[in-house]
Write an enzyme that holds these catalytic residues in place. Structure first.
Site, PDB file in Angstrom:
ATOM      1  N   CYS A   8       0.865  -1.171   0.000  1.00  0.00           N
ATOM      2  CA  CYS A   8       0.000   0.000   0.000  1.00  0.00           C
ATOM      3  C   CYS A   8       0.904   1.224   0.000  1.00  0.00           C
ATOM      4  CB  CYS A   8      -0.979   0.000   1.178  1.00  0.00           C
ATOM      5  SG  CYS A   8      -0.212   0.038   2.793  1.00  0.00           S
ATOM      6  N   SER A   9       0.332   2.368  -0.309  1.00  0.00           N
ATOM      7  CA  SER A   9       1.160   3.546  -0.561  1.00  0.00           C
ATOM      8  C   SER A   9       1.602   4.315   0.674  1.00  0.00           C
ATOM      9  CB  SER A   9       0.419   4.508  -1.492  1.00  0.00           C
ATOM     10  OG  SER A   9       0.216   3.888  -2.734  1.00  0.00           O
ATOM     11  N   SER A  10       0.825   4.283   1.738  1.00  0.00           N
ATOM     12  CA  SER A  10       1.193   5.116   2.882  1.00  0.00           C
ATOM     13  C   SER A  10       1.106   4.354   4.193  1.00  0.00           C
ATOM     14  CB  SER A  10       0.325   6.375   2.935  1.00  0.00           C
ATOM     15  OG  SER A  10      -1.024   6.030   3.092  1.00  0.00           O
ATOM     16  N   GLN A  13      -2.268   3.335   5.882  1.00  0.00           N
ATOM     17  CA  GLN A  13      -3.121   2.336   5.247  1.00  0.00           C
ATOM     18  C   GLN A  13      -2.806   0.960   5.808  1.00  0.00           C
ATOM     19  OE1 GLN A  13      -1.971   3.273   1.172  1.00  0.00           O
ATOM     20  NE2 GLN A  13      -4.052   4.000   0.773  1.00  0.00           N
TER      21      GLN A  13
END
Length: 183
Positions: A8-10, A13
């Site tokens: 996931c990107s961050s 999350q």
């Protein structure tokens, strides 16, 4: 052997849903990371998996956009998998990397992932521009780090450029710029 990859990107999350799906798919080893998928740079867990995969191993992701957000990165990853004799599977997107239709499908999915990233970037830029227009008081840029008046005061007291630089913890070029000696 099935190897799972979750991303996931961050940091805020959660990877839990992806990890649960990969376990349900039978993955014995699952590597995960919280980092942008727009590039392979810095994605150590993915690189570890790609180095470890051998003939007949399967890299499993939940969706193609978890693996790559650009078509060129996706194609590079697939090339590495093929060179190692491994294959790719997504739990939510059925395809077979072993035939021409699977290649078409995976490339289309990669194009859509890249397109989605570009759309998001455009919306972000539009939102920032709108916010700057609607609330200019909030978007004035970063406050200056250099107190130009202090630089000039110290110079007026006879301090050298090097001494001012050292005293204020700034670069000499910043001192020169504050004194209008360079532009």
């Amino acid at each position: 052997m099935l190897y799972g990859y979750a991303r996931c990107s961050s940091a805020d999350q959660s990877l839990d849903i992806q990890i649960d799906a990969l376990k349900a798919a039978g993955c014995q080893i699952i590597r995960s990371e919280k980092i942008s998928g727009t590039s392979r740079d810095g994605r150590r867990e993915l690189e570890t998996l790609l180095e470890f995969l051998r003939t007949d191993d399967v890299l499993v992701v939940t969706r193609i956009d978890r693996l790559a957000r650009s078509i060129s990165d996706l194609q590079d990853i697939i090339k590495v998998l093929k060179e190692r004799g491994a294959s790719l599977k997504a739990t939510e997107q059925p395809f077979d990397t072993g035939d021409i239709y699977g290649s078409l499908t995976i490339n289309l999915l990669g194009v859509f992932a890249e397109f989605e990233t570009q759309l998001r970037r455009e919306r972000q830029i539009e939102g920032i521009q709108r916010a700057k227009t609607d609330h200019p008081e909030r978007y004035r840029g970063r406050p200056p780090k250099i107190d130009v008046a202090e630089v000039r005061r110290l110079k007026g007291q006879g301090f050298s450029v090097a001494a001012i630089s050292k005293q204020l913890g700034i670069a000499r070029t910043s001192v020169y710029r504050s004194l209008d000696m360079i532009r």
